[in-house]
Design an enzyme around this catalytic site. Structure first.
Site, PDB file in Angstrom:
ATOM      1  N   ASP A  18      -9.540   3.368 -12.423  1.00 50.22           N
ATOM      2  CA  ASP A  18      -9.984   2.032 -11.985  1.00 50.22           C
ATOM      3  C   ASP A  18     -10.990   1.428 -12.971  1.00 50.22           C
ATOM      4  OD1 ASP A  18     -10.109  -0.088 -10.211  1.00 50.22           O
ATOM      5  OD2 ASP A  18     -10.617   1.141  -8.469  1.00 50.22           O
TER       6      ASP A  18
ATOM      7  N   ASP B 231      -6.647  -6.828  -6.009  1.00 51.67           N
ATOM      8  CA  ASP B 231      -6.059  -6.048  -4.914  1.00 51.67           C
ATOM      9  C   ASP B 231      -5.135  -6.852  -3.998  1.00 51.67           C
ATOM     10  OD1 ASP B 231      -7.621  -4.137  -5.983  1.00 51.67           O
ATOM     11  OD2 ASP B 231      -8.813  -3.755  -4.187  1.00 51.67           O
TER      12      ASP B 231
HETATM   13  C1  GLA Z   1     -10.205  -1.187  -6.651  1.00 46.73           C
HETATM   14  C2  GLA Z   1      -8.707  -0.933  -6.818  1.00 46.73           C
HETATM   15  C3  GLA Z   1      -8.117  -0.571  -5.466  1.00 46.73           C
HETATM   16  C4  GLA Z   1      -8.805   0.676  -4.921  1.00 46.73           C
HETATM   17  C5  GLA Z   1     -10.318   0.450  -4.835  1.00 46.73           C
HETATM   18  C6  GLA Z   1     -11.073   1.723  -4.525  1.00 46.73           C
HETATM   19  O1  GLA Z   1     -10.466  -2.303  -5.877  1.00 46.73           O
HETATM   20  O2  GLA Z   1      -8.080  -2.064  -7.339  1.00 46.73           O
HETATM   21  O3  GLA Z   1      -6.716  -0.352  -5.582  1.00 46.73           O
HETATM   22  O4  GLA Z   1      -8.517   1.764  -5.770  1.00 46.73           O
HETATM   23  O5  GLA Z   1     -10.832  -0.058  -6.068  1.00 46.73           O
HETATM   24  O6  GLA Z   1     -12.449   1.532  -4.416  1.00 46.73           O
END
Ligand code: GLA
Length: 406
Positions: free
Chosen positions: A150, A205
């Site tokens: 990430d 997301d």
């Molecule tokens: C980010 C990623 C998500 C998830 C969260 C976890 O937002 O894009 O898919 O992995 O972090 O904290």
């Protein structure tokens, strides 16, 4: 003399560089599996993960192709140990990550884990910045097969460089580990990701709505059609071993059955990873039926690995097409209207083709047999118009073939 040493050092550097690369030959079709984030956030523990592993087997998901069981954020202890190593949260993962990996493997599944290129993960757990080689070795020792990496807390880091470092660290372990780049599309990873990893997220997301944006101050979550619209034009960057990742699925997360089908159909058409994000233990039969639809999965997993594209968008009907191996094609008609739609599609009046991949259909010259994938039904052939009623937010997804439809 000095010159000679410099030449030797230069050659050694070239050799060493030559040996660091991404692990080739992995994810030759889009990865399929399950990830904890969409439903559980950081609230995960080993019993629950083991239950999910069991359910993946019992519900036939593993045998349908969902092989990776991926833990997202929240699996670690809040601090590294005295040796600087990560370990599982002692309360929630008391048996440790190696034991969990062994359990997952004993079920015929593969083990995925999560970390972040920054100093901390998005959930505030220790990130890999400065610890890349130590962490990669731990993952390999635990039997990890997939790393999602990430992008939180990465002040001043160069994205390509950061993913390069972790790629090399993973490669050095000698273990085949799928490397999933997750920097939300901020630095156009489709332009450099093929060298660094096997898939890259293309947006921020996902959230379980049909077509919304939910703002969180500095960032937003995106509904299905927002994500699709935002990134429908980067298809040329995807292919076997390097995929555009449209994010983990929300199939089964408060969508209607029709919307679940459309979501799943679109992820198949996009040749994007099929990573489930719902609680499969409590999923409805209809949801599991959708997720295990053989014909739709085959479209996603087609060996050509060509990302489908929008053919037309008339009357709020999205028509997407995807070339498949052996000259076959998949076609999805999604009804975005809030009322049923009477589709009449006269094949002979359409010229279909994929300029990018130089694949074309000539319906006047060739007749294709048609199969409705969700209803597992033959629908005649392309010599006559296709008539169908498509429900609200539902999809008609067909596979057409000159020879194969049974
Ligand atoms: C980010 C990623 C998500 C998830 C969260 C976890 O937002 O894009 O898919 O992995 O972090 O904290």
């Amino acid at each position: 003399m000095m010159k000679k040493y410099m030449v030797i050092a230069f050659l050694v550097a070239i050799c060493l560089n030559g040996f660091s690369q991404k692990y080739e030959g992995l994810a030759m079709t889009p990865p399929m599996g399950w990830n904890s984030w969409n439903t559980f956030g950081c609230d995960i523990n080993e019993d629950m993960i083991k239950d999910i592993a069991d359910a993946m087997v019992e519900l036939g998901l593993r045998d349908a192709g969902y092989i990776y069981l991926n833990l997202d954020d929240g699996w670690m202890a809040k601090e590294r140990n005295e040796e600087g190593k990560l370990y599982g949260d002692p309360k929630r993962f008391p048996s440790g990550m190696k034991a969990l990996g062994d359990y997952i493997h004993s079920k015929g599944l593969k083990f995925g884990i999560y970390n972040c290129a920054g100093s901390k993960t998005c959930g505030g757990y220790p990130g890999s910045r400065g610890y890349e080689y130590i962490d990669a070795q731990c993952y390999a020792d635990w039997g990890v097969d997939y790393l999602k990496y990430d992008w939180c807390n990465t002040e001043n880091l160069n994205a390509k460089g950061a993913y390069h470092t972790m790629r090399d660290a993973l490669y050095k372990t000698g273990r085949p580990i799928v490397f999933s780049i997750c920097e939300w599309g901020d630095n156009k990873p489709w332009k450099w990701g093929k060298e660094m990893g096997h898939l890259w997220r293309v947006t921020g997301d996902i959230i379980n709505c049909w077509d919304c944006e939910v703002g969180h101050g500095t960032w937003s979550s995106w509904g299905l059609w927002k994500i699709i619209d935002m990134r429908k034009d980067i298809r040329k960057y995807a292919g076997p071993g390097h995929w555009n990742d449209f994010d983990m699925m929300e199939v089964g997360n408060e969508f209607s059955d029709a919307e679940n089908r459309s979501h799943f159909a679109m992820w198949a058409m996009l040749a994007t990873p099929l990573i489930m994000g719902n609680d499969i233990r409590t999923a409805s039969q209809e949801t599991i039926k959708t997720l295990t639809n053989e014909g739709v999965i085959a479209v996603n997993q087609d060996s050509l690995g060509i990302q489908g594209f929008r053919f037309s968008n008339e009357f709020n009907i999205e028509t997407w097409i995807k070339p498949l191996a052996d000259g076959d094609w998949a076609i999805a008609f999604v009804n975005k209207n809030d009322a049923d739609f009477n589709l009449e599609f006269n094949w002979l009046k359409h010229e279909m083709g994929d300029d990018l991949n130089q694949r074309f259909i000539n319906f006047k010259q060739d007749t294709y047999k048609i199969k409705d994938l969700f209803n597992d039904k033959k629908l005649g052939d392309t010599s006559k118009p296709l008539n169908a009623v498509i429900g609200v937010h539902d999809v008609l997804m067909v596979h057409i073939s000159k020879s194969k439809v049974e």
